[in-house]
Write a protein that holds these residues in place. Structure first.
Motif, short mmCIF file in Angstrom:
data_model
loop_
_atom_site.label_atom_id
_atom_site.label_comp_id
_atom_site.label_asym_id
_atom_site.label_seq_id
_atom_site.Cartn_x
_atom_site.Cartn_y
_atom_site.Cartn_z
N PRO A 82 -12.01 16.78 41.73
CA PRO A 82 -11.65 15.44 42.18
C PRO A 82 -12.80 14.46 42.15
O PRO A 82 -12.60 13.27 41.90
CB PRO A 82 -11.18 15.68 43.63
N ILE A 83 -14.03 14.89 42.35
CA ILE A 83 -15.15 13.96 42.46
C ILE A 83 -15.40 13.20 41.16
O ILE A 83 -15.98 12.12 41.16
CB ILE A 83 -16.43 14.70 42.89
N THR A 84 -14.95 13.73 40.03
CA THR A 84 -15.27 13.10 38.76
C THR A 84 -14.12 12.29 38.16
O THR A 84 -14.27 11.70 37.11
CB THR A 84 -15.66 14.16 37.73
N GLN A 85 -13.00 12.21 38.81
CA GLN A 85 -11.82 11.64 38.15
C GLN A 85 -11.93 10.15 37.88
O GLN A 85 -11.47 9.69 36.84
CB GLN A 85 -10.57 11.91 38.99
N ALA A 86 -12.50 9.37 38.78
CA ALA A 86 -12.48 7.92 38.63
C ALA A 86 -13.12 7.46 37.34
O ALA A 86 -12.72 6.45 36.78
CB ALA A 86 -13.18 7.27 39.83
N ALA A 87 -14.13 8.18 36.86
CA ALA A 87 -14.86 7.73 35.69
C ALA A 87 -14.51 8.52 34.43
O ALA A 87 -15.14 8.32 33.40
CB ALA A 87 -16.36 7.82 35.95
N ARG A 88 -13.52 9.41 34.46
CA ARG A 88 -13.24 10.24 33.29
C ARG A 88 -12.46 9.50 32.22
O ARG A 88 -12.44 9.93 31.08
CB ARG A 88 -12.45 11.48 33.71
N ALA A 89 -11.77 8.41 32.55
CA ALA A 89 -10.99 7.68 31.54
C ALA A 89 -11.92 6.97 30.58
O ALA A 89 -12.93 6.40 30.98
CB ALA A 89 -10.07 6.67 32.23
N ALA A 90 -11.60 6.97 29.29
CA ALA A 90 -12.43 6.30 28.30
C ALA A 90 -12.35 4.80 28.46
O ALA A 90 -11.36 4.24 28.91
CB ALA A 90 -11.98 6.71 26.90
N THR A 96 -26.37 20.41 31.87
CA THR A 96 -25.93 21.34 32.91
C THR A 96 -24.46 21.71 32.83
O THR A 96 -23.97 22.49 33.65
CB THR A 96 -26.20 20.74 34.30
N ALA A 97 -23.70 21.14 31.88
CA ALA A 97 -22.25 21.34 31.87
C ALA A 97 -21.87 22.62 31.14
O ALA A 97 -22.48 23.00 30.14
CB ALA A 97 -21.56 20.15 31.23
N ASP A 98 -20.81 23.27 31.64
CA ASP A 98 -20.31 24.50 31.03
C ASP A 98 -19.13 24.24 30.09
O ASP A 98 -18.72 25.14 29.35
CB ASP A 98 -19.87 25.48 32.10
N ARG A 99 -18.57 23.06 30.12
CA ARG A 99 -17.42 22.75 29.28
C ARG A 99 -17.49 21.29 28.86
O ARG A 99 -18.30 20.51 29.38
CB ARG A 99 -16.11 23.03 30.03
N VAL A 100 -16.61 20.91 27.93
CA VAL A 100 -16.65 19.57 27.35
C VAL A 100 -15.45 18.75 27.80
O VAL A 100 -14.30 19.16 27.65
CB VAL A 100 -16.67 19.65 25.81
N GLY A 101 -15.74 17.59 28.36
CA GLY A 101 -14.74 16.57 28.67
C GLY A 101 -15.28 15.24 28.18
O GLY A 101 -16.21 15.19 27.36
N SER A 102 -14.74 14.14 28.64
CA SER A 102 -15.20 12.83 28.17
C SER A 102 -16.63 12.53 28.60
O SER A 102 -17.35 11.80 27.92
CB SER A 102 -14.26 11.73 28.67
N TRP A 103 -17.09 13.13 29.73
CA TRP A 103 -18.47 12.93 30.16
C TRP A 103 -19.46 13.66 29.26
O TRP A 103 -20.66 13.39 29.30
CB TRP A 103 -18.65 13.42 31.60
N GLU A 104 -18.96 14.57 28.45
CA GLU A 104 -19.82 15.36 27.55
C GLU A 104 -19.57 15.04 26.07
O GLU A 104 -20.05 15.74 25.19
CB GLU A 104 -19.59 16.86 27.78
N THR A 105 -18.83 13.98 25.80
CA THR A 105 -18.46 13.62 24.44
C THR A 105 -19.19 12.35 24.00
O THR A 105 -19.14 11.34 24.70
CB THR A 105 -16.94 13.41 24.32
N PHE A 106 -19.84 12.41 22.84
CA PHE A 106 -20.65 11.30 22.35
C PHE A 106 -20.28 10.96 20.90
O PHE A 106 -19.78 11.80 20.15
CB PHE A 106 -22.14 11.66 22.40
#
Length: 462
Positions: free
Chosen positions: A24-32, A72-82
Protein backbone atom coordinates in the motif's frame (compact mmCIF):
# COMPACT_ATOMS: atom_id res chain seq x y z
CA UNK A 1 9.19 -5.74 -33.94
CA UNK A 2 8.23 -4.68 -30.42
CA UNK A 3 4.67 -5.07 -29.15
CA UNK A 4 2.88 -3.09 -26.47
CA UNK A 5 -0.66 -3.74 -25.25
CA UNK A 6 -2.97 -0.94 -24.35
CA UNK A 7 -6.47 0.28 -23.96
CA UNK A 8 -7.98 2.33 -21.20
CA UNK A 9 -9.93 -0.71 -20.02
CA UNK A 10 -6.82 -2.87 -20.05
CA UNK A 11 -4.85 -0.18 -18.23
CA UNK A 12 -7.55 0.02 -15.56
CA UNK A 13 -7.51 -3.75 -15.12
CA UNK A 14 -3.71 -3.74 -14.88
CA UNK A 15 -3.83 -1.00 -12.28
CA UNK A 16 -6.34 -3.02 -10.28
CA UNK A 17 -4.10 -6.08 -10.33
CA UNK A 18 -1.08 -4.02 -9.32
CA UNK A 19 -3.06 -2.50 -6.48
CA UNK A 20 -3.64 -5.98 -5.15
CA UNK A 21 -0.06 -7.16 -5.63
CA UNK A 22 1.96 -4.15 -4.49
CA UNK A 23 2.36 -2.84 -0.96
CA UNK A 24 0.00 0.00 0.00
CA UNK A 25 2.76 2.51 0.75
CA UNK A 26 3.81 2.72 -2.90
CA UNK A 27 0.48 2.92 -4.69
CA UNK A 28 0.03 6.69 -5.02
CA UNK A 29 3.08 7.09 -7.23
CA UNK A 30 2.95 3.83 -9.24
CA UNK A 31 0.80 5.24 -12.07
CA UNK A 32 2.79 6.41 -15.10
CA UNK A 33 2.92 10.11 -15.91
CA UNK A 34 -0.07 10.91 -18.13
CA UNK A 35 1.97 12.89 -20.66
CA UNK A 36 4.40 10.04 -21.36
CA UNK A 37 2.29 6.93 -20.65
CA UNK A 38 1.11 6.76 -24.29
CA UNK A 39 4.55 5.75 -25.56
CA UNK A 40 5.73 2.51 -27.11
CA UNK A 41 9.43 1.70 -27.45
CA UNK A 42 12.16 -0.14 -25.57
CA UNK A 43 12.07 -0.16 -21.79
CA UNK A 44 14.71 -1.36 -19.37
CA UNK A 45 15.35 -2.37 -15.79
CA UNK A 46 18.79 -1.59 -14.32
CA UNK A 47 20.47 -4.35 -12.34
CA UNK A 48 23.39 -3.55 -10.05
CA UNK A 49 26.27 -6.01 -10.22
CA UNK A 50 27.20 -4.92 -6.71
CA UNK A 51 23.90 -5.75 -5.00
CA UNK A 52 22.33 -8.10 -7.54
CA UNK A 53 19.13 -6.06 -7.19
CA UNK A 54 17.04 -3.89 -9.49
CA UNK A 55 17.45 -0.13 -9.29
CA UNK A 56 14.29 1.46 -7.89
CA UNK A 57 13.18 5.07 -7.47
CA UNK A 58 11.73 5.95 -4.08
CA UNK A 59 8.70 8.00 -5.07
CA UNK A 60 7.14 7.62 -1.64
CA UNK A 61 9.66 10.05 -0.15
CA UNK A 62 9.28 13.83 -0.04
CA UNK A 63 11.47 16.91 -0.32
CA UNK A 64 15.03 16.44 -1.55
CA UNK A 65 14.75 12.69 -1.02
CA UNK A 66 11.93 12.27 -3.55
CA UNK A 67 12.78 9.85 -6.35
CA UNK A 68 16.23 8.87 -5.10
CA UNK A 69 17.61 5.70 -6.73
CA UNK A 70 18.63 2.61 -4.78
CA UNK A 71 19.67 -0.84 -6.04
CA UNK A 72 17.43 -2.74 -3.63
CA UNK A 73 14.38 -4.04 -5.52
CA UNK A 74 13.62 -7.74 -5.99
CA UNK A 75 11.08 -7.29 -8.79
CA UNK A 76 10.20 -4.88 -11.59
CA UNK A 77 7.30 -2.43 -11.59
CA UNK A 78 6.97 1.12 -12.88
CA UNK A 79 9.38 2.38 -10.18
CA UNK A 80 12.02 0.06 -11.67
CA UNK A 81 11.31 0.74 -15.36
CA UNK A 82 13.41 3.23 -17.36
CA UNK A 83 13.74 4.50 -20.92
CA UNK A 84 16.89 5.87 -22.57
CA UNK A 85 16.93 9.35 -24.12
CA UNK A 86 19.44 11.61 -25.86
CA UNK A 87 19.58 15.26 -26.85
CA UNK A 88 23.17 14.97 -28.12
CA UNK A 89 22.70 12.44 -30.95
CA UNK A 90 23.88 9.59 -28.76
CA UNK A 91 26.96 11.24 -27.25
CA UNK A 92 25.24 11.34 -23.87
CA UNK A 93 22.27 9.52 -22.40
CA UNK A 94 19.52 10.40 -19.97
CA UNK A 95 17.42 7.93 -17.99
CA UNK A 96 13.69 8.58 -17.60
CA UNK A 97 11.59 6.79 -15.02
CA UNK A 98 8.39 5.17 -16.28
CA UNK A 99 6.42 5.89 -13.10
CA UNK A 100 6.64 9.69 -13.07
CA UNK A 101 8.01 10.54 -16.53
CA UNK A 102 10.99 12.40 -15.00
CA UNK A 103 14.67 12.30 -15.89
CA UNK A 104 17.32 11.10 -13.46
CA UNK A 105 19.58 13.85 -12.08
CA UNK A 106 22.88 13.68 -10.20
CA UNK A 107 22.48 15.78 -7.04
CA UNK A 108 25.57 17.55 -5.71
CA UNK A 109 23.80 20.01 -3.41
CA UNK A 110 23.79 17.49 -0.56
CA UNK A 111 27.15 16.69 1.03
CA UNK A 112 28.57 13.83 2.99
CA UNK A 113 27.38 10.30 2.31
CA UNK A 114 24.70 11.44 -0.16
CA UNK A 115 26.72 13.81 -2.32
CA UNK A 116 26.10 13.05 -5.99
CA UNK A 117 23.07 10.83 -5.35
CA UNK A 118 20.77 10.07 -8.27
CA UNK A 119 17.13 11.14 -8.19
CA UNK A 120 14.31 10.74 -10.75
CA UNK A 121 13.06 14.26 -10.31
CA UNK A 122 13.72 16.46 -13.40
CA UNK A 123 10.40 17.18 -15.13
CA UNK A 124 11.80 19.70 -17.61
CA UNK A 125 14.24 19.24 -20.47
CA UNK A 126 17.48 17.28 -20.29
CA UNK A 127 20.20 19.46 -18.77
CA UNK A 128 23.81 18.92 -17.72
CA UNK A 129 22.73 17.26 -14.44
CA UNK A 130 20.84 14.60 -16.44
CA UNK A 131 23.54 13.73 -19.01
CA UNK A 132 25.47 10.50 -18.50
CA UNK A 133 27.82 8.52 -20.73
CA UNK A 134 27.22 4.78 -21.03
CA UNK A 135 30.62 3.08 -20.84
CA UNK A 136 30.79 -0.65 -21.75
CA UNK A 137 32.27 -2.38 -18.69
CA UNK A 138 32.46 -6.01 -19.79
CA UNK A 139 30.13 -9.01 -19.67
CA UNK A 140 27.19 -7.00 -20.97
CA UNK A 141 27.42 -4.38 -18.22
CA UNK A 142 27.79 -0.61 -18.37
CA UNK A 143 29.16 2.10 -16.15
CA UNK A 144 27.36 5.44 -15.92
CA UNK A 145 29.95 8.19 -16.29
CA UNK A 146 29.13 11.69 -15.13
CA UNK A 147 31.17 14.89 -15.28
CA UNK A 148 30.82 17.45 -12.50
CA UNK A 149 32.87 20.65 -12.39
CA UNK A 150 35.38 19.12 -14.78
CA UNK A 151 35.84 15.93 -12.74
CA UNK A 152 34.79 12.53 -14.07
CA UNK A 153 32.76 10.37 -11.72
CA UNK A 154 31.14 6.95 -12.10
CA UNK A 155 27.82 6.02 -10.53
CA UNK A 156 28.21 3.59 -7.62
CA UNK A 157 25.70 1.49 -5.75
CA UNK A 158 26.55 1.86 -2.06
CA UNK A 159 26.74 -1.82 -1.22
CA UNK A 160 28.25 -1.43 2.25
CA UNK A 161 25.96 1.36 3.43
CA UNK A 162 23.27 0.55 5.94
CA UNK A 163 19.68 1.56 6.57
CA UNK A 164 18.08 3.95 4.09
CA UNK A 165 21.42 4.54 2.31
CA UNK A 166 21.99 0.86 1.49
CA UNK A 167 22.30 0.49 -2.29
CA UNK A 168 22.01 4.27 -2.85
CA UNK A 169 23.20 5.33 -6.33
CA UNK A 170 25.81 8.10 -6.25
CA UNK A 171 28.07 9.64 -8.91
CA UNK A 172 31.23 9.53 -6.83
CA UNK A 173 33.72 6.80 -7.97
CA UNK A 174 36.92 7.53 -9.91
CA UNK A 175 37.19 4.03 -11.35
CA UNK A 176 34.99 1.13 -12.41
CA UNK A 177 34.52 -1.84 -10.11
CA UNK A 178 31.64 -4.17 -9.30
CA UNK A 179 29.76 -1.38 -7.53
CA UNK A 180 29.89 0.72 -10.70
CA UNK A 181 28.65 -1.94 -13.11
CA UNK A 182 25.02 -2.16 -14.17
CA UNK A 183 23.22 -4.27 -16.73
CA UNK A 184 20.34 -2.94 -18.81
CA UNK A 185 17.73 -5.69 -18.86
CA UNK A 186 15.27 -5.09 -21.67
CA UNK A 187 11.77 -5.73 -20.43
CA UNK A 188 9.49 -8.20 -22.23
CA UNK A 189 6.83 -6.98 -24.60
CA UNK A 190 3.15 -7.68 -24.38
CA UNK A 191 1.53 -10.63 -26.13
CA UNK A 192 -0.23 -10.40 -29.49
CA UNK A 193 -3.94 -10.44 -30.17
CA UNK A 194 -6.34 -12.23 -32.51
CA UNK A 195 -8.42 -10.50 -35.20
CA UNK A 196 -12.17 -10.78 -35.49
CA UNK A 197 -13.70 -12.11 -38.70
CA UNK A 198 -12.71 -9.78 -41.55
CA UNK A 199 -16.03 -8.19 -42.48
CA UNK A 200 -16.42 -5.70 -45.32
CA UNK A 201 -16.05 -2.14 -44.09
CA UNK A 202 -15.21 1.39 -45.20
CA UNK A 203 -12.51 3.27 -43.30
CA UNK A 204 -11.54 6.92 -43.48
CA UNK A 205 -7.79 7.38 -43.05
CA UNK A 206 -5.58 10.49 -42.81
CA UNK A 207 -1.83 11.13 -42.67
CA UNK A 208 -0.05 14.38 -41.84
CA UNK A 209 3.55 15.31 -41.10
CA UNK A 210 2.77 17.94 -38.48
CA UNK A 211 6.29 19.42 -38.21
CA UNK A 212 6.04 19.80 -34.43
CA UNK A 213 9.79 19.92 -33.74
CA UNK A 214 11.06 22.15 -36.54
CA UNK A 215 11.62 25.78 -35.63
CA UNK A 216 10.94 26.78 -39.25
CA UNK A 217 7.32 25.57 -38.97
CA UNK A 218 4.59 27.62 -37.24
CA UNK A 219 3.42 24.41 -35.54
CA UNK A 220 6.62 24.50 -33.47
CA UNK A 221 5.43 27.65 -31.67
CA UNK A 222 2.00 26.31 -30.71
CA UNK A 223 1.05 25.35 -27.19
CA UNK A 224 -0.09 21.80 -26.47
CA UNK A 225 -3.74 22.84 -26.56
CA UNK A 226 -3.26 24.84 -29.77
CA UNK A 227 -1.53 21.89 -31.39
CA UNK A 228 -4.34 19.54 -30.38
CA UNK A 229 -6.97 21.96 -31.67
CA UNK A 230 -5.13 22.37 -34.99
CA UNK A 231 -4.84 18.64 -35.66
CA UNK A 232 -8.44 18.05 -34.58
CA UNK A 233 -9.62 20.78 -36.96
CA UNK A 234 -7.61 19.21 -39.78
CA UNK A 235 -9.25 15.85 -39.04
CA UNK A 236 -12.68 17.47 -39.09
CA UNK A 237 -11.88 19.06 -42.47
CA UNK A 238 -10.90 15.60 -43.72
CA UNK A 239 -14.33 14.20 -42.81
CA UNK A 240 -13.46 12.82 -39.36
CA UNK A 241 -11.16 9.93 -40.29
CA UNK A 242 -11.25 6.87 -38.05
CA UNK A 243 -7.47 6.37 -38.35
CA UNK A 244 -4.97 9.24 -38.16
CA UNK A 245 -1.23 8.90 -38.90
CA UNK A 246 1.11 11.64 -37.68
CA UNK A 247 4.83 12.20 -38.21
CA UNK A 248 7.38 14.65 -36.72
CA UNK A 249 5.38 14.35 -33.53
CA UNK A 250 6.38 15.08 -29.94
CA UNK A 251 5.51 12.58 -27.24
CA UNK A 252 3.78 14.89 -24.77
CA UNK A 253 1.34 16.05 -27.45
CA UNK A 254 -0.34 12.62 -27.54
CA UNK A 255 -2.55 13.00 -24.48
CA UNK A 256 -3.76 16.56 -25.29
CA UNK A 257 -4.65 15.42 -28.82
CA UNK A 258 -6.51 12.40 -27.49
CA UNK A 259 -8.58 14.62 -25.19
CA UNK A 260 -9.30 17.09 -28.00
CA UNK A 261 -10.52 14.33 -30.31
CA UNK A 262 -12.76 12.95 -27.58
CA UNK A 263 -14.19 16.40 -26.78
CA UNK A 264 -15.96 16.63 -30.15
CA UNK A 265 -19.68 15.83 -29.97
CA UNK A 266 -20.38 12.24 -30.89
CA UNK A 267 -16.71 11.33 -31.30
CA UNK A 268 -16.53 8.52 -28.73
CA UNK A 269 -13.29 7.35 -27.14
CA UNK A 270 -9.91 7.72 -28.83
CA UNK A 271 -6.45 6.32 -28.18
CA UNK A 272 -3.42 8.31 -29.38
CA UNK A 273 -0.11 6.46 -29.22
CA UNK A 274 3.51 7.43 -29.81
CA UNK A 275 6.75 5.65 -30.79
CA UNK A 276 10.20 7.27 -30.71
CA UNK A 277 12.76 7.89 -33.41
CA UNK A 278 16.14 7.14 -31.83
CA UNK A 279 19.91 7.62 -32.01
CA UNK A 280 22.48 4.96 -31.25
CA UNK A 281 24.28 5.61 -27.96
CA UNK A 282 27.92 6.08 -28.89
CA UNK A 283 29.99 2.96 -28.43
CA UNK A 284 27.14 0.74 -27.25
CA UNK A 285 24.77 0.03 -30.14
CA UNK A 286 21.89 0.79 -27.78
CA UNK A 287 19.13 3.08 -29.09
CA UNK A 288 18.12 6.14 -27.08
CA UNK A 289 15.07 8.25 -27.76
CA UNK A 290 15.70 11.55 -29.52
CA UNK A 291 14.20 14.46 -27.58
CA UNK A 292 11.90 17.21 -28.80
CA UNK A 293 12.58 20.81 -27.91
CA UNK A 294 10.39 22.84 -25.52
CA UNK A 295 10.09 19.97 -23.00
CA UNK A 296 7.74 18.02 -25.26
CA UNK A 297 9.25 14.62 -24.51
CA UNK A 298 10.65 12.31 -27.17
CA UNK A 299 10.46 12.80 -30.95
CA UNK A 300 8.85 10.35 -33.35
CA UNK A 301 5.58 9.20 -34.90
CA UNK A 302 2.05 8.79 -33.59
CA UNK A 303 -1.30 7.37 -34.56
CA UNK A 304 -4.86 7.74 -33.37
CA UNK A 305 -7.54 5.04 -33.49
CA UNK A 306 -10.82 4.58 -31.62
CA UNK A 307 -10.30 3.32 -28.08
CA UNK A 308 -10.96 -0.40 -27.88
CA UNK A 309 -9.01 -3.61 -27.33
CA UNK A 310 -6.00 -2.55 -29.38
CA UNK A 311 -2.38 -3.77 -29.29
CA UNK A 312 0.53 -1.54 -30.29
CA UNK A 313 3.78 -2.44 -32.03
CA UNK A 314 6.90 -0.30 -32.38
CA UNK A 315 8.72 -1.52 -35.49
CA UNK A 316 12.37 -0.45 -35.42
CA UNK A 317 13.42 0.12 -39.03
CA UNK A 318 16.95 -0.48 -40.39
CA UNK A 319 18.59 2.95 -40.55
CA UNK A 320 21.98 4.43 -41.48
CA UNK A 321 24.52 4.06 -38.64
CA UNK A 322 25.14 7.26 -36.71
CA UNK A 323 21.94 8.83 -38.05
CA UNK A 324 18.35 8.91 -36.84
CA UNK A 325 17.12 5.37 -36.21
CA UNK A 326 13.64 5.35 -37.72
CA UNK A 327 10.57 3.69 -36.24
CA UNK A 328 7.10 2.76 -37.44
CA UNK A 329 4.14 2.40 -35.09
CA UNK A 330 1.33 -0.10 -35.67
CA UNK A 331 -2.03 -0.63 -33.99
CA UNK A 332 -3.98 -3.85 -34.43
CA UNK A 333 -7.71 -3.27 -34.08
CA UNK A 334 -9.40 -6.58 -33.35
CA UNK A 335 -12.97 -5.68 -34.26
CA UNK A 336 -11.90 -4.33 -37.68
CA UNK A 337 -9.36 -7.10 -38.39
CA UNK A 338 -7.03 -4.23 -39.33
CA UNK A 339 -3.41 -3.41 -38.57
CA UNK A 340 -2.78 0.32 -39.01
CA UNK A 341 0.81 1.61 -39.21
CA UNK A 342 2.42 5.03 -39.49
CA UNK A 343 6.02 5.53 -40.58
CA UNK A 344 8.58 8.26 -41.25
CA UNK A 345 11.43 6.96 -43.40
CA UNK A 346 15.02 8.18 -43.48
CA UNK A 347 15.69 11.18 -45.69
CA UNK A 348 17.23 9.95 -48.94
CA UNK A 349 19.39 11.55 -51.60
CA UNK A 350 22.71 13.33 -51.86
CA UNK A 351 23.60 15.24 -48.71
CA UNK A 352 21.04 13.46 -46.52
CA UNK A 353 21.06 10.54 -44.06
CA UNK A 354 20.58 7.88 -46.75
CA UNK A 355 22.37 9.25 -49.84
CA UNK A 356 22.11 6.03 -51.83
CA UNK A 357 18.53 5.31 -50.66
CA UNK A 358 19.59 1.76 -49.82
CA UNK A 359 18.16 2.03 -46.30
CA UNK A 360 14.84 3.30 -47.62
CA UNK A 361 14.55 0.06 -49.60
CA UNK A 362 15.33 -1.91 -46.44
CA UNK A 363 12.74 0.12 -44.51
CA UNK A 364 10.09 -0.80 -47.08
CA UNK A 365 11.02 -4.47 -46.67
CA UNK A 366 11.03 -4.30 -42.86
CA UNK A 367 7.59 -2.70 -42.67
CA UNK A 368 6.23 -5.11 -45.29
CA UNK A 369 7.53 -8.04 -43.24
CA UNK A 370 5.99 -6.61 -40.07
CA UNK A 371 2.60 -6.36 -41.76
CA UNK A 372 2.85 -9.87 -43.18
CA UNK A 373 3.70 -11.22 -39.73
CA UNK A 374 0.15 -10.43 -38.56
CA UNK A 375 -2.04 -12.86 -40.54
CA UNK A 376 -5.73 -12.07 -40.45
CA UNK A 377 -5.18 -8.34 -39.99
CA UNK A 378 -5.72 -6.23 -43.12
CA UNK A 379 -2.93 -3.62 -43.49
CA UNK A 380 -3.65 0.10 -43.65
CA UNK A 381 -0.48 2.17 -43.50
CA UNK A 382 1.15 5.41 -44.57
CA UNK A 383 3.16 8.43 -43.61
CA UNK A 384 6.06 10.56 -44.79
CA UNK A 385 8.15 8.07 -46.79
CA UNK A 386 10.65 10.67 -48.08
CA UNK A 387 10.63 9.23 -51.61
CA UNK A 388 8.64 9.89 -54.76
CA UNK A 389 6.94 6.97 -56.56
CA UNK A 390 9.60 6.90 -59.30
CA UNK A 391 12.83 7.55 -57.39
CA UNK A 392 15.37 4.70 -57.45
CA UNK A 393 18.48 3.92 -55.40
CA UNK A 394 21.71 5.41 -56.74
CA UNK A 395 22.74 1.90 -57.76
CA UNK A 396 19.71 1.70 -60.04
CA UNK A 397 17.03 -0.95 -60.19
CA UNK A 398 13.37 -0.72 -59.20
CA UNK A 399 11.91 2.37 -57.54
CA UNK A 400 12.37 2.57 -53.77
CA UNK A 401 8.67 2.10 -52.96
CA UNK A 402 8.01 -0.81 -55.35
CA UNK A 403 7.88 -3.25 -52.45
CA UNK A 404 4.72 -1.49 -51.27
CA UNK A 405 3.11 -1.18 -54.69
CA UNK A 406 3.63 -4.89 -55.41
CA UNK A 407 1.31 -5.92 -52.56
CA UNK A 408 -0.85 -2.88 -51.87
CA UNK A 409 -2.95 -0.20 -53.48
CA UNK A 410 -2.20 3.47 -52.88
CA UNK A 411 -4.74 6.19 -52.15
CA UNK A 412 -3.41 8.55 -54.84
CA UNK A 413 -1.88 5.92 -57.12
CA UNK A 414 -0.82 6.98 -60.59
CA UNK A 415 -0.46 10.66 -59.71
CA UNK A 416 2.41 12.88 -58.63
CA UNK A 417 0.34 15.38 -56.68
CA UNK A 418 2.87 17.02 -54.34
CA UNK A 419 2.58 16.89 -50.56
CA UNK A 420 5.85 18.70 -49.67
CA UNK A 421 6.91 21.61 -51.89
CA UNK A 422 6.83 20.09 -55.41
CA UNK A 423 7.38 16.46 -54.30
CA UNK A 424 5.01 13.62 -53.52
CA UNK A 425 6.37 12.23 -50.22
CA UNK A 426 3.27 11.33 -48.19
CA UNK A 427 1.21 8.19 -48.80
CA UNK A 428 -1.67 5.98 -47.73
CA UNK A 429 -1.74 2.26 -48.65
CA UNK A 430 -4.32 -0.52 -48.29
CA UNK A 431 -4.44 -4.22 -49.29
CA UNK A 432 -4.28 -5.06 -52.99
CA UNK A 433 -7.93 -6.22 -53.00
CA UNK A 434 -9.16 -3.01 -51.37
CA UNK A 435 -10.39 0.01 -53.29
CA UNK A 436 -9.98 3.70 -52.49
CA UNK A 437 -13.31 5.41 -53.12
CA UNK A 438 -11.85 8.86 -52.48
CA UNK A 439 -8.47 10.51 -52.00
CA UNK A 440 -7.72 14.16 -51.25
CA UNK A 441 -4.78 16.38 -50.41
CA UNK A 442 -5.19 19.51 -48.30
CA UNK A 443 -4.92 22.69 -50.33
CA UNK A 444 -2.70 24.26 -47.65
CA UNK A 445 0.05 22.95 -45.40
CA UNK A 446 -1.41 25.01 -42.54
CA UNK A 447 1.19 25.49 -39.77
CA UNK A 448 3.21 22.50 -41.06
CA UNK A 449 5.43 22.14 -44.15
CA UNK A 450 3.55 19.10 -45.49
CA UNK A 451 0.02 18.82 -46.86
CA UNK A 452 -2.25 16.36 -45.12
CA UNK A 453 -3.57 13.48 -47.23
CA UNK A 454 -6.75 11.51 -46.58
CA UNK A 455 -9.07 9.04 -48.23
CA UNK A 456 -11.78 6.44 -47.79
CA UNK A 457 -10.93 2.82 -48.46
CA UNK A 458 -13.34 -0.07 -48.94
CA UNK A 459 -12.07 -3.28 -47.37
CA UNK A 460 -13.85 -6.36 -48.74
CA UNK A 461 -14.64 -9.31 -46.54
CA UNK A 462 -11.97 -11.96 -46.53
Amino acid sequence: MRRYASTKALAALTALVLTFLLTPITQAARAADATTAKSAGRKYALVSQGTGKYVTAQLGLTGNQYGRLRATADRVGSWETFTLHTDTRGASTALRLEANGRYVSAEFADGGTRKGMLRARQDGSIGSWERFTLVPAGQGTYALKYTHEGATRYVSAEVNATGEDQGLLRARATGIGAWERFSLRELPNAATTTPAAAQARDLKVMSWNVCANNGDCPMYATTESEFAATVTAAADAAGRPQVIFLQEFCEKLAKPLELALEARPGSGGWDVRFAPIQHEVTGTGLPARKTCAKNRGAYGVALAVPDENTWYEAVELPSPPGKEQRTALCATVESWAVIACTAHFSTGGTGYDDPGRTYQVRQVAALTDALAARPGFRPIFGGDLNATPAVTPQTGGAPVLNGFYERHTECDQGTDRPTKDDLKLDYLFAPRNASWTSCAIATSTGPSDHHAIWGTVHLPAS
